[in-house]
Design an enzyme around this catalytic site. Sequence first.
Site, PDB file in Angstrom:
ATOM      1  N   GLY A   1       0.845  -0.826  -0.041  1.00 31.30           N
ATOM      2  CA  GLY A   1       0.102  -0.095  -0.367  1.00 31.30           C
ATOM      3  C   GLY A   1       0.985   1.157   0.059  1.00 31.30           C
ATOM      4  O   GLY A   1       1.936   1.133  -0.252  1.00 31.30           O
ATOM      5  N   SER A   2       0.044   2.358  -0.801  1.00 34.59           N
ATOM      6  CA  SER A   2       0.873   3.144  -0.394  1.00 34.59           C
ATOM      7  C   SER A   2       1.605   4.062   1.315  1.00 34.59           C
ATOM      8  O   SER A   2       2.835   4.666   0.311  1.00 34.59           O
ATOM      9  CB  SER A   2       0.082   4.804  -0.534  1.00 34.59           C
ATOM     10  OG  SER A   2      -1.058   4.860   0.398  1.00 34.59           O
TER      11      SER A   2
ATOM     12  N   ASP B   1      -6.506   0.155   6.357  1.00 36.51           N
ATOM     13  CA  ASP B   1      -7.126   1.298   5.734  1.00 36.51           C
ATOM     14  C   ASP B   1      -8.372   2.334   7.232  1.00 36.51           C
ATOM     15  O   ASP B   1      -9.321   3.109   6.940  1.00 36.51           O
ATOM     16  CB  ASP B   1      -8.021   0.551   5.804  1.00 36.51           C
ATOM     17  CG  ASP B   1      -8.050  -0.425   3.852  1.00 36.51           C
ATOM     18  OD1 ASP B   1      -7.302   0.743   3.093  1.00 36.51           O
ATOM     19  OD2 ASP B   1      -7.727  -0.916   3.702  1.00 36.51           O
TER      20      ASP B   1
ATOM     21  N   GLU C   1      -0.820 -10.233   3.304  1.00 32.69           N
ATOM     22  CA  GLU C   1      -0.864  -9.749   4.756  1.00 32.69           C
ATOM     23  C   GLU C   1      -1.252 -10.682   5.321  1.00 32.69           C
ATOM     24  O   GLU C   1      -0.333  -9.897   6.480  1.00 32.69           O
ATOM     25  CB  GLU C   1      -1.412  -8.418   4.541  1.00 32.69           C
ATOM     26  CG  GLU C   1      -0.897  -7.364   3.277  1.00 32.69           C
ATOM     27  CD  GLU C   1      -2.076  -6.372   3.236  1.00 32.69           C
ATOM     28  OE1 GLU C   1      -1.429  -4.894   2.394  1.00 32.69           O
ATOM     29  OE2 GLU C   1      -3.567  -6.170   3.072  1.00 32.69           O
TER      30      GLU C   1
ATOM     31  N   GLY D   1      -6.398  -2.946  -1.165  1.00 33.92           N
ATOM     32  CA  GLY D   1      -5.385  -3.234  -2.259  1.00 33.92           C
ATOM     33  C   GLY D   1      -5.249  -3.620  -2.869  1.00 33.92           C
ATOM     34  O   GLY D   1      -4.456  -4.192  -3.903  1.00 33.92           O
TER      35      GLY D   1
END
Length: 241
Positions: free
Chosen positions: A29-30, A86, A105, A99
Site C-alpha cells: 500500500g501507499s 485502511d 498480509e 490494495g
Amino acid sequence: MSSDELKRQAAAVALEQVRDGMKLGLGTGSTAKHFVELLGAKVQGGLQVVGVPTSEVTRADAERCGIPLATLDEVDHLDLTVDGADEIDPALNLVKGGGGALLREKIVAAASGRMIVIADDSKLVETLGRFPLPIEVIPFGLAATRRAIEQALAVCGIDGELKLRNGKDGHAFVTDGGHWIVDAHLGRIPDAPRLAGLLSVIPGIVEHGLFIGLASSVVLASPHGIRIIERPACRDSGESK
C-alpha cells in the site's frame, strides 16, 4: 502538511524499531511503500536485514530499493512486520485489503513477532466499517458464498451491500493468489471479532480484511505530531514502543 507527508513521518518512526539482522515483513500500500523506500536507504547505508514482501508490487518496490528478500519458507521467523491499514479502531483491530493483498498480509503478520501499523490519523475510527471490508473469495460458487456472507452479516445485525471489485480493465480484480475480492459496504461493524469469526468459517472465503489482535502497536502521524498506541497486551508485557 499533506497526507503523503504524514504517512512518510509514520514510516520513519517505525523504521527506528528496525535493528541489524532483523527479518522483516514488508506491507503493501501507499503507506507501506514509504517504509520500504526509507528501509532501502538504510540498507544502502549498510543495514543488514531480510524482507518478506506481502505482494508482487511490494516485491518490485523492495528489489528496486536494494532490499534483500526471502519467502516465508526460507526464514524460520519474522521479527517485525510494518504495514498500513485502511481503518484502525481503539482496540487496534484493523480493516485491511484496500490494495488487494490481504491474504499475504495476514499470513505474514501472523508469522511475525510484532506488527507495527503506520498511518495518518484519519485512519483511526471509533468503530470499523466506514471503509468497505475486503473479502477474498474463490470464483467458483460465488453466488453461494455471497449468500453465506449476507447471512453472517444478518446474524451481526448488519445490513450491508456486497460488490465484486473490478480492476482497471473493467473485469474482476484478481489477487496475487488468483482469487477475487468482494467489498462489503457495511457502514458500521459493531462487533468486529464476532464478524471475523463468522466469515472465517464460510466455504468459499479465502480470507477477510478484519485483522483482529494482530497489531502490536500503531504509529499515527498528524499535523500535531506523532502518536503511538500500543495494544494493551503488549503494554502489559513490557514491549517497547
